[in-house]
Design a protein around this motif. Structure first.
Motif, mmCIF file in Angstrom:
data_model
loop_
_atom_site.group_PDB
_atom_site.id
_atom_site.type_symbol
_atom_site.label_atom_id
_atom_site.label_comp_id
_atom_site.label_asym_id
_atom_site.label_seq_id
_atom_site.Cartn_x
_atom_site.Cartn_y
_atom_site.Cartn_z
ATOM 1 N N GLU A 164 -5.804 -0.738 1.627
ATOM 2 C CA GLU A 164 -6.259 -2.011 1.059
ATOM 3 C C GLU A 164 -7.332 -2.616 1.964
ATOM 4 O O GLU A 164 -7.048 -3.148 3.035
ATOM 5 C CB GLU A 164 -5.084 -2.980 0.925
ATOM 6 N N ALA A 165 -8.593 -2.475 1.535
ATOM 7 C CA ALA A 165 -9.717 -3.010 2.310
ATOM 8 C C ALA A 165 -10.940 -3.068 1.411
ATOM 9 O O ALA A 165 -11.106 -2.227 0.515
ATOM 10 C CB ALA A 165 -10.001 -2.118 3.519
ATOM 11 N N ASN A 166 -11.801 -4.077 1.654
ATOM 12 C CA ASN A 166 -13.025 -4.167 0.862
ATOM 13 C C ASN A 166 -14.118 -3.277 1.461
ATOM 14 O O ASN A 166 -13.933 -2.654 2.507
ATOM 15 C CB ASN A 166 -13.487 -5.620 0.745
ATOM 16 N N ASP A 167 -15.249 -3.217 0.792
ATOM 17 C CA ASP A 167 -16.330 -2.321 1.228
ATOM 18 C C ASP A 167 -16.829 -2.652 2.627
ATOM 19 O O ASP A 167 -17.123 -1.747 3.426
ATOM 20 C CB ASP A 167 -17.500 -2.382 0.238
ATOM 21 N N VAL A 168 -16.946 -3.948 2.930
ATOM 22 C CA VAL A 168 -17.439 -4.358 4.249
ATOM 23 C C VAL A 168 -16.491 -3.887 5.343
ATOM 24 O O VAL A 168 -16.913 -3.361 6.391
ATOM 25 C CB VAL A 168 -17.621 -5.885 4.308
ATOM 26 N N THR A 169 -15.189 -4.054 5.102
ATOM 27 C CA THR A 169 -14.196 -3.630 6.088
ATOM 28 C C THR A 169 -14.207 -2.116 6.260
ATOM 29 O O THR A 169 -14.121 -1.596 7.386
ATOM 30 C CB THR A 169 -12.796 -4.096 5.662
ATOM 31 N N ILE A 170 -14.330 -1.382 5.167
ATOM 32 C CA ILE A 170 -14.374 0.079 5.247
ATOM 33 C C ILE A 170 -15.607 0.548 6.009
ATOM 34 O O ILE A 170 -15.540 1.469 6.829
ATOM 35 C CB ILE A 170 -14.321 0.697 3.835
ATOM 36 N N ASP A 171 -16.744 -0.098 5.766
ATOM 37 C CA ASP A 171 -17.957 0.258 6.508
ATOM 38 C C ASP A 171 -17.757 0.061 8.012
ATOM 39 O O ASP A 171 -18.126 0.919 8.827
ATOM 40 C CB ASP A 171 -19.147 -0.580 6.030
ATOM 41 N N ALA A 172 -17.165 -1.088 8.375
ATOM 42 C CA ALA A 172 -16.926 -1.375 9.794
ATOM 43 C C ALA A 172 -15.913 -0.398 10.377
ATOM 44 O O ALA A 172 -16.073 0.095 11.513
ATOM 45 C CB ALA A 172 -16.432 -2.807 9.957
ATOM 46 N N MET A 173 -14.879 -0.087 9.614
ATOM 47 C CA MET A 173 -13.854 0.837 10.068
ATOM 48 C C MET A 173 -14.442 2.229 10.309
ATOM 49 O O MET A 173 -14.163 2.871 11.323
ATOM 50 C CB MET A 173 -12.749 0.914 9.008
ATOM 51 N N ALA A 174 -15.256 2.709 9.378
ATOM 52 C CA ALA A 174 -15.872 4.034 9.512
ATOM 53 C C ALA A 174 -16.765 4.094 10.743
ATOM 54 O O ALA A 174 -16.748 5.074 11.494
ATOM 55 C CB ALA A 174 -16.667 4.366 8.254
ATOM 56 N N ILE A 182 -5.527 4.987 14.586
ATOM 57 C CA ILE A 182 -4.716 3.771 14.605
ATOM 58 C C ILE A 182 -5.482 2.584 14.020
ATOM 59 O O ILE A 182 -4.886 1.605 13.575
ATOM 60 C CB ILE A 182 -4.243 3.454 16.053
ATOM 61 N N GLN A 183 -6.820 2.694 13.994
ATOM 62 C CA GLN A 183 -7.618 1.620 13.411
ATOM 63 C C GLN A 183 -7.395 1.476 11.910
ATOM 64 O O GLN A 183 -7.642 0.415 11.327
ATOM 65 C CB GLN A 183 -9.105 1.879 13.667
ATOM 66 N N VAL A 184 -6.916 2.546 11.280
ATOM 67 C CA VAL A 184 -6.699 2.534 9.833
ATOM 68 C C VAL A 184 -5.326 1.955 9.479
ATOM 69 O O VAL A 184 -5.131 1.434 8.378
ATOM 70 C CB VAL A 184 -6.831 3.966 9.263
ATOM 71 N N GLU A 185 -4.379 2.052 10.417
ATOM 72 C CA GLU A 185 -2.987 1.707 10.101
ATOM 73 C C GLU A 185 -2.804 0.320 9.476
ATOM 74 O O GLU A 185 -2.056 0.181 8.497
ATOM 75 C CB GLU A 185 -2.106 1.822 11.354
ATOM 76 N N PRO A 186 -3.439 -0.753 9.979
ATOM 77 C CA PRO A 186 -3.195 -2.078 9.388
ATOM 78 C C PRO A 186 -3.565 -2.175 7.908
ATOM 79 O O PRO A 186 -3.116 -3.105 7.226
ATOM 80 C CB PRO A 186 -4.095 -3.005 10.226
ATOM 81 N N TYR A 187 -4.357 -1.232 7.414
ATOM 82 C CA TYR A 187 -4.829 -1.300 6.030
ATOM 83 C C TYR A 187 -4.081 -0.333 5.107
ATOM 84 O O TYR A 187 -4.322 -0.328 3.897
ATOM 85 C CB TYR A 187 -6.331 -0.992 5.978
ATOM 86 N N LEU A 188 -3.170 0.479 5.676
ATOM 87 C CA LEU A 188 -2.432 1.438 4.867
ATOM 88 C C LEU A 188 -1.280 0.757 4.140
ATOM 89 O O LEU A 188 -0.711 -0.219 4.625
ATOM 90 C CB LEU A 188 -1.898 2.574 5.738
ATOM 91 N N ARG A 189 -0.916 1.312 2.991
ATOM 92 C CA ARG A 189 0.127 0.734 2.163
ATOM 93 C C ARG A 189 1.067 1.834 1.651
ATOM 94 O O ARG A 189 0.690 2.988 1.534
ATOM 95 C CB ARG A 189 -0.474 -0.009 0.961
ATOM 96 N N GLY A 190 2.314 1.417 1.328
ATOM 97 C CA GLY A 190 3.261 2.268 0.626
ATOM 98 C C GLY A 190 3.632 3.544 1.352
ATOM 99 O O GLY A 190 3.792 3.589 2.574
ATOM 100 N N LEU A 222 -8.644 7.064 0.038
ATOM 101 C CA LEU A 222 -7.324 6.463 0.229
ATOM 102 C C LEU A 222 -7.205 5.170 -0.576
ATOM 103 O O LEU A 222 -6.159 4.899 -1.181
ATOM 104 C CB LEU A 222 -7.080 6.190 1.720
ATOM 105 N N ARG A 223 -8.272 4.379 -0.605
ATOM 106 C CA ARG A 223 -8.250 3.130 -1.383
ATOM 107 C C ARG A 223 -8.101 3.419 -2.875
ATOM 108 O O ARG A 223 -7.354 2.727 -3.575
ATOM 109 C CB ARG A 223 -9.512 2.320 -1.118
ATOM 110 N N SER A 224 -8.792 4.429 -3.351
ATOM 111 C CA SER A 224 -8.729 4.775 -4.774
ATOM 112 C C SER A 224 -7.321 5.167 -5.198
ATOM 113 O O SER A 224 -6.936 4.981 -6.361
ATOM 114 C CB SER A 224 -9.693 5.923 -5.074
ATOM 115 N N GLU A 225 -6.549 5.704 -4.262
ATOM 116 C CA GLU A 225 -5.170 6.104 -4.549
ATOM 117 C C GLU A 225 -4.177 4.970 -4.313
ATOM 118 O O GLU A 225 -2.973 5.164 -4.439
ATOM 119 C CB GLU A 225 -4.793 7.300 -3.670
ATOM 120 N N GLY A 226 -4.699 3.779 -3.952
ATOM 121 C CA GLY A 226 -3.821 2.652 -3.676
ATOM 122 C C GLY A 226 -3.122 2.741 -2.336
ATOM 123 O O GLY A 226 -2.174 2.001 -2.068
ATOM 124 N N ALA A 227 -3.595 3.656 -1.485
ATOM 125 C CA ALA A 227 -2.962 3.871 -0.181
ATOM 126 C C ALA A 227 -3.590 3.043 0.920
ATOM 127 O O ALA A 227 -3.052 2.962 2.032
ATOM 128 C CB ALA A 227 -3.028 5.349 0.188
#
Length: 222
Positions: free
Chosen positions: A144-154, A195-203, A137-142
């Motif tokens: 917005e989160a850094n690696d640390v945040t993605i690790d924690a989110m996963a 819902i944990q992903v929603e704050p980082y979604l874009r567009g 999702l990040r690669s598609e610009g959808a």
């Protein structure tokens, strides 16, 4: 008309044991209960399985085979928000089919070394897939989160999914075996994970997610 071949005793033992473990909890079911329910002698049961742990391990092999079919990302393209949604639905359906592993998880792992090792691998694989979905999702610009945040989110997504049924059981144990009640519980679990992903979604992806969420919540509130 061709008649179905009778199921082998070993298969019948596995199927019944899974149902009993799911309905009453694995610690509450003995091999004697299983044999009585199947109207076979304990000796016949022990011919196929040495003990109850042997039955549990055989069911776990089936569970591993099914979860391996789910734990992958789409081939040949990057994942989208619908893929994440579908992945969670399939995962929660599988968790429900083998729910005793999750409800009785700590007790099972404390006395079964094989399950302990294999379940750790499954958790690690789940986190890897969740991370890959987020990175796509990040690669598609959808997203917005850094690696640390993605690790924690996963990790958080997997933690919630793993212990959601335990939470629902504590919240309302008397309805735990009611089909509609638990269908709603699993739906809430999917929503709570995603819902944990929603704050980082874009567009456009954020708009699609909100539409999926709104439709989902309407179904839950009917």
């Amino acid at each position: 008309m061709l008649q179905k071949a009778p199921r082998r005793t070993r298969e019948r033992i596995q199927e019944l044991s899974l149902r009993l473990f799911n309905e009453f909890g694995e610690p509450n079911i003995t091999t004697t209960v299983i044999a009585e329910e199947l109207s076979i002698s304990p000796g016949n049961l022990y011919y196929h399985f040495r003990n109850k742990d042997d039955i549990v391990n055989s069911i776990f092999v089936q569970f591993e085979q099914e979860i391996e079919r789910i734990l992958h990302v789409p081939a040949g393209r990057r994942s989208n928000i619908e893929d994440v949604w579908q992945y969670l639905h399939l995962m929660f359906e599988l968790i429900w089919r083998y729910r005793f592993f999750y409800r009785d998880l700590n007790d099972l792992l404390s006395r079964n070394r094989k399950l302990e090792l294999h379940f750790k691998q499954i958790l690690a694989h789940k986190i890897k897939v969740a991370r890959q979905l987020c990175e796509d999702l990040r690669s598609e610009g959808a997203l917005e989160a850094n690696d640390v945040t993605i690790d924690a989110m996963a990790t958080n997504m997997v933690v919630v999914a793993t212990y959601w049924l335990s939470y629902e059981y504590v919240r309302n144990p008397r309805k735990y075996t009611e089909q509609q009640s638990m269908a709603d519980a699993l739906a809430r679990g999917c929503y709570q994970v995603l819902i944990q992903v929603e704050p980082y979604l874009r567009g456009e992806t954020l708009a699609r997610f909100q539409k999926l969420s709104d439709d989902y919540l309407k179904k839950l509130n009917k």
